[in-house]
Design an enzyme around this catalytic site. Structure first.
Site, PDB file in Angstrom:
ATOM      1  N   GLU A 187       1.239  -1.285   0.046  1.00  0.00           N
ATOM      2  CA  GLU A 187       0.334   0.003  -0.172  1.00  0.00           C
ATOM      3  C   GLU A 187       1.145   1.087  -0.374  1.00  0.00           C
ATOM      4  O   GLU A 187       1.704   1.233   0.881  1.00  0.00           O
ATOM      5  CB  GLU A 187      -1.104  -0.096   1.556  1.00  0.00           C
ATOM      6  CG  GLU A 187      -1.963   1.356   1.752  1.00  0.00           C
ATOM      7  CD  GLU A 187      -2.486   1.430   3.338  1.00  0.00           C
ATOM      8  OE1 GLU A 187      -3.234   2.232   3.110  1.00  0.00           O
ATOM      9  OE2 GLU A 187      -2.123   0.457   3.369  1.00  0.00           O
TER      10      GLU A 187
ATOM     11  N   ASP B 145       0.829   5.123   0.283  1.00  0.00           N
ATOM     12  CA  ASP B 145      -0.565   5.742   1.117  1.00  0.00           C
ATOM     13  C   ASP B 145       0.065   7.038   0.481  1.00  0.00           C
ATOM     14  O   ASP B 145       1.084   8.349   1.105  1.00  0.00           O
ATOM     15  CB  ASP B 145      -0.860   6.146   2.943  1.00  0.00           C
ATOM     16  CG  ASP B 145      -1.285   5.009   3.093  1.00  0.00           C
ATOM     17  OD1 ASP B 145      -2.594   3.773   2.798  1.00  0.00           O
ATOM     18  OD2 ASP B 145      -1.058   4.336   4.156  1.00  0.00           O
TER      19      ASP B 145
ATOM     20  N   GLU C 165      -3.059  10.906   3.686  1.00  0.00           N
ATOM     21  CA  GLU C 165      -3.687  10.591   4.178  1.00  0.00           C
ATOM     22  C   GLU C 165      -3.652  12.014   5.532  1.00  0.00           C
ATOM     23  O   GLU C 165      -3.184  12.375   5.377  1.00  0.00           O
ATOM     24  CB  GLU C 165      -3.261   9.655   5.289  1.00  0.00           C
ATOM     25  CG  GLU C 165      -3.515   8.506   5.114  1.00  0.00           C
ATOM     26  CD  GLU C 165      -3.215   7.237   5.690  1.00  0.00           C
ATOM     27  OE1 GLU C 165      -3.981   6.403   5.784  1.00  0.00           O
ATOM     28  OE2 GLU C 165      -2.203   7.351   6.240  1.00  0.00           O
TER      29      GLU C 165
ATOM     30  N   HIS D 294       4.065   1.158   2.012  1.00  0.00           N
ATOM     31  CA  HIS D 294       3.841   0.107   3.493  1.00  0.00           C
ATOM     32  C   HIS D 294       4.002  -0.695   2.216  1.00  0.00           C
ATOM     33  O   HIS D 294       3.443  -0.942   1.364  1.00  0.00           O
ATOM     34  CB  HIS D 294       2.480   0.650   4.150  1.00  0.00           C
ATOM     35  CG  HIS D 294       1.760   1.030   5.066  1.00  0.00           C
ATOM     36  ND1 HIS D 294       1.822   0.477   6.281  1.00  0.00           N
ATOM     37  CD2 HIS D 294       1.056   2.298   4.525  1.00  0.00           C
ATOM     38  CE1 HIS D 294       1.581   1.517   6.539  1.00  0.00           C
ATOM     39  NE2 HIS D 294       0.931   2.874   5.855  1.00  0.00           N
TER      40      HIS D 294
END
Length: 458
Positions: free
Chosen positions: A231, A233, A236, A247
């Site tokens: 993942e 990101d 956020e 991640h």
């Protein structure tokens, strides 16, 4: 559609399809335009659309309108086991605006937090960018940049307007799992590095085994299996804090997990995915005046977010070695903040050196490097990643890991504890949902292309 008798007659002649597509509500994907840019800044508009994640959808029996799932519990008659449930139940089409508060216009997508529909109250949403009616658009951003405008002015403490990439399958798993007849058209196949257990259907089967309704979320529960994948990101954020975080996972692509591999509880660092990630949050890095209302990046008005993925040899095949961030607001290009901590003052981007130094200073477990670091993140992009846009509240940690002190009993004089200016008592879902139901986030003007091609100063 076969009736029950016909299914029994053909059991040995054909695959019995499950996780089916409903027909009671037409599925019409809201249109959303994005732009692909070339070196020199020339951009071409692409007509795309978004699709709602399957977890939000009405799930009912294929022959009628009885709920397979109500509140946070499965119907045990329709869903006595994973395969029977997938065969009995259909994911139906969505009323994007009326039920889910999702509005798309031109190149802008707005997600509303709480929507009072005709039959239900909806909380948050998650959508994916589509290439066509049955496939997600796949991105490889190595040696590329990704840019979008965002308005977080209406996102208080406790909310997260997230834009990110996950290593899902382009068709939502339909070709890999014959029992997934709904596919990407109905938003199937989600995974992320938290290996979520609340996904109702994984790999074409219902996640009903050991299902436990949540004790603090009337709409969610958790099953035996999780759905894991790498993942990225990109974003956020709320109006108070923001972070960007890669991640990585030791597995490739969407993978069902069970037991230790899921990394739950005390086994957090024994699972296949790096749940902590390597985050760059300006507030957590020590600059508490960079991001917020009236600050360097002023969250009271719209701004542009640029994320650049730098490789070892400046090609799309080199190893990913750095993820850079900059902003554009009011015609001014804003360099990302540097850390104010003595051992991190050289860093304002994510690299393996930054991650190692940050983890050492903060005393955090370096599960990011253990699972391959930035090179592994680059591998996931080479495999293709799906763009996700969402708005959510946090029933587990109340978003304090993003916008407050976390852990809440940590010493705020210690580097890494303070992550934002929100109170440690903030973010309770009941409070956020009752006090800020009209909260929204708007993502717009999505562009991607070679480094330096997607933005300019006035």
């Amino acid at each position: 559609m076969f009736n029950k008798a016909a299914l029994l007659s053909f059991t040995f002649l054909a695959t019995v399809y499950g996780q089916q597509a409903g027909t009671l509500t037409a599925e019409t994907h809201p249109s959303l335009s994005v732009s692909e840019c070339s070196a020199g800044g020339s951009c071409t508009t692409q007509q795309r659309s978004v699709v709602l994640d399957s977890n939000w959808r009405w799930t009912h029996d294929v022959s009628g309108s009885d709920n397979c799932y109500t509140g946070n519990e499965w119907d045990t008659t329709l869903c006595p086991d994973p395969d029977t449930c997938a065969s009995n139940c259909a994911l139906d089409g969505a009323d994007y605006t009326g039920t889910y508060g999702i509005t798309a216009s031109g190149n802008a997508l707005t997600l509303q937090f709480v929507t009072e529909g005709s039959y239900s109250t909806n909380i948050g949403s998650r959508v994916y960018l589509m290439e066509d009616e049955s496939s997600y658009q796949m991105f490889n951003l190595k040696n590329q940049e990704f840019t979008f405008d965002v308005d977080v002015s209406n996102l208080p403490c406790g909310l997260n307007g997230a834009l990110y990439f996950v290593e899902m399958s382009a068709d939502g798993g339909a070709s890999q799992f014959a029992t997934n007849a709904a596919g990407a058209k109905y938003g199937t196949g989600y995974c992320d590095a938290q290996c979520p257990h609340d996904i109702k259907f994984i790999n074409g089967a219902a996640n009903v085994l050991d299902w436990a309704p949540s004790d603090n979320d009337a709409n969610a529960g958790s099953g035996r299996y999780g759905s894991c994948c790498s993942e990225m990101d990109i974003w956020e954020a709320n109006s108070m804090s923001t972070a960007y975080t890669p991640h990585v996972c030791s597995v490739e692509g969407q993978t069902q997990c069970e037991g230790t591999d899921c990394g739950d509880g005390d086994e957090r660092y024994d699972g296949v995915c790096d749940k902590d990630g390597c985050d760059f949050n300006s507030f957590r890095m020590g600059d508490q005046s960079f991001f917020g209302s009236g600050m360097t990046v002023d969250t009271s008005s719209k701004f542009t977010v640029v994320t650049q993925f730098i490789t070892s040899d400046n090609t799309s095949t080199g190893d990913l070695v750095e993820i850079r961030r900059l902003y554009v607001q009011g015609g001014t290009v804003i360099e990302n903040s540097y850390s104010t901590f003595d051992t991190l003052t050289d860093y304002n981007s994510v690299s393996d050196d930054f991650c190692n130094a940050q983890k050492t200073l903060f005393g955090d477990t370096n599960s990011f490097e253990d699972r391959g670091g930035l090179a592994k993140m680059g591998d996931a992009f080479e495999n293709g990643m799906v763009l996700v846009m969402s708005l959510w509240d946090d029933h587990a940690a109340y978003m304090l890991w993003l916008d407050s002190n976390y852990p809440t009993d940590g010493d705020t004089s210690q580097p890494g504890i303070a992550r934002g200016s929100c109170a440690t008592s903030s973010g309770l879902p009941d409070d956020v949902e009752s006090q800020s139901p009209d909260a929204t986030v708007t993502y717009s003007n999505i562009k991607y292309g070679p480094i330096g091609s997607t933005y300019s100063s006035a």
